[in-house]
Write a protein that holds these residues in place. Structure first.
Motif, PDB file in Angstrom:
ATOM      1  N   ARG A 127       0.865  -1.179   0.000  1.00 53.43           N
ATOM      2  CA  ARG A 127       0.000   0.000   0.000  1.00 53.43           C
ATOM      3  C   ARG A 127       0.903   1.231   0.000  1.00 53.43           C
ATOM      4  N   GLN A 132      -2.412   4.471   2.124  1.00 54.32           N
ATOM      5  CA  GLN A 132      -2.488   4.339   3.583  1.00 54.32           C
ATOM      6  C   GLN A 132      -3.204   5.546   4.204  1.00 54.32           C
ATOM      7  N   GLN A 151      -5.263  -0.624  15.221  1.00 53.23           N
ATOM      8  CA  GLN A 151      -5.344  -1.593  14.128  1.00 53.23           C
ATOM      9  C   GLN A 151      -5.002  -1.060  12.752  1.00 53.23           C
ATOM     10  N   SER A 152      -4.719   0.201  12.666  1.00 49.15           N
ATOM     11  CA  SER A 152      -4.333   0.759  11.368  1.00 49.15           C
ATOM     12  C   SER A 152      -3.140   1.688  11.563  1.00 49.15           C
ATOM     13  N   ALA A 153      -2.105   1.479  10.758  1.00 49.57           N
ATOM     14  CA  ALA A 153      -0.917   2.332  10.879  1.00 49.57           C
ATOM     15  C   ALA A 153      -1.156   3.673  10.194  1.00 49.57           C
ATOM     16  N   SER A 158       3.389   2.091   8.094  1.00 48.96           N
ATOM     17  CA  SER A 158       2.845   0.756   7.849  1.00 48.96           C
ATOM     18  C   SER A 158       3.843  -0.175   7.173  1.00 48.96           C
ATOM     19  N   HIS A 160       2.944  -2.388   5.277  1.00 49.93           N
ATOM     20  CA  HIS A 160       2.416  -2.593   3.921  1.00 49.93           C
ATOM     21  C   HIS A 160       3.118  -1.671   2.926  1.00 49.93           C
ATOM     22  N   TYR A 201       1.544  -9.676  14.303  1.00 45.01           N
ATOM     23  CA  TYR A 201       0.787  -9.114  15.433  1.00 45.01           C
ATOM     24  C   TYR A 201      -0.003 -10.214  16.128  1.00 45.01           C
ATOM     25  N   TYR A 211       0.059  -2.859  18.258  1.00 35.32           N
ATOM     26  CA  TYR A 211      -1.173  -3.179  17.517  1.00 35.32           C
ATOM     27  C   TYR A 211      -1.871  -4.396  18.107  1.00 35.32           C
ATOM     28  N   GLU A 214      -3.514  -9.511  14.792  1.00 32.20           N
ATOM     29  CA  GLU A 214      -4.050  -9.590  13.420  1.00 32.20           C
ATOM     30  C   GLU A 214      -3.644 -10.949  12.867  1.00 32.20           C
TER      31      GLU A 214
HETATM   32  N1  DAL Z   1      -2.911  -3.083  10.118  1.00 32.92           N
HETATM   33  C1  DAL Z   1      -1.498  -2.797  10.162  1.00 32.92           C
HETATM   34  C2  DAL Z   1      -1.041  -2.452  11.533  1.00 32.92           C
HETATM   35  C3  DAL Z   1      -1.135  -1.700   9.188  1.00 32.92           C
HETATM   36  O1  DAL Z   1      -1.980  -0.854   8.925  1.00 32.92           O
HETATM   37  O2  DAL Z   1      -0.026  -1.683   8.733  1.00 32.92           O
END
Ligand code: DAL
Ligand code: ZN
Length: 248
Positions: A127, A132, A151-153, A158, A160, A201, A211, A214
């Motif tokens: 991503r 992101q 839960q989201s960087a 990230s 990703h 995670y 985090y 996951e």
């Molecule tokens: N869900 C993971 C932490 C991220 O967004 O990279």
């Protein structure tokens, strides 16, 4: 020889003998390290009580270069530069991309799963910073920033964005807790290290990684490191490399 001289000579020899015995008992046999269990503990045939020597070279790859396969990215360590983009992205199916080395490893993993009768899907791979931004903002909108940050960087933070991370799903369960309870999900969790991936995670690593668990997020680190982590029972990159993690 006079009697007195004989006594003096015998006395001197005895003294030399006593000193030699004392010195030997304190140092042990030449060339051997003593252990708390006695000077003979490391002789052939006796139990070796020395600590195992750590021969793993932790400097094989950088943990800060965003292009490195061992880069550690977390809330304390964003990508530098934050807008970093990898150069060798390869399609892994389902419209997703990974760095070529990780893509080859994932391809093998997916093929082995398919051969064993399991269907896995590549749900989210690389991503970009801009993607992101959208993912994080929609999480904040849906759940508020406090929950989103579990839960989201944030953009630039990230895994990703490195091109080394992949969210794996199976039919009926995509980027959700259910994945860890499915047969394919359990298989990936148990097998990922053989392909160079790390279940990044986990329930017991929340404080270290920052985090929530996951069960779907796997990070490619290469088999040298993934098998070392597996064999040692070390669950996080932060613990292994001694790098800070947790909250922002
Ligand atoms: N869900 C993971 C932490 C991220 O967004 O990279
Ligand atoms: Zn993920």
């Amino acid at each position: 020889m006079k009697k007195r001289t004989v006594y003096l000579l015998v006395g001197f020899c005895l003294l030399v003998l006593v000193v030699a015995v004392v010195v030997h008992s304190k140092t042990g046999a030449p060339g051997l390290r003593t252990s708390p269990n006695g000077p003979n503990a490391n002789l052939p045939g006796s139990a070796n009580t020395l600590d195992p020597v750590d021969t793993f070279n932790k400097s094989q790859h950088s943990t800060t270069d965003p292009a490195s396969v061992w880069v550690v990215v977390n809330k304390k360590h964003p990508l530098e530069p934050k807008a970093y983009a990898p150069q060798d992205l390869v399609a892994v199916g389902n419209g997703q991309f990974l760095r070529s080395e990780a893509a080859a490893a994932l391809k093998k993993l997916l093929a082995d799963a398919a051969a064993a009768g399991m269907t896995l899907t590549a749900d989210s791979g690389y991503r970009s910073f801009d993607t992101q931004v959208k993912v994080y903002n929609s999480e904040v909108k849906a759940n508020g920033q406090t929950v989103a940050d579990t839960q989201s960087a944030r953009p630039g933070y990230s895994e990703h964005q490195t091109g080394w991370a992949i969210d794996i799903g199976t039919s009926g369960c995509h980027i959700a807790d259910c994945f860890g309870n499915t047969t394919p999900g359990k298989w990936v969790a148990a097998s990922a290290h053989k392909y160079g991936f790390l279940l990044r995670y986990q329930p017991s690593t929340v404080d270290t990684t920052g985090y929530r668990a996951e069960s779907w997020h796997f990070r490619y680190v290469g088999t040298t490191l993934s098998t070392e982590l597996h064999n040692r029972g070390v669950k996080t990159l932060e613990e292994f490399f001694g790098i800070s993690g947790g909250g922002y």
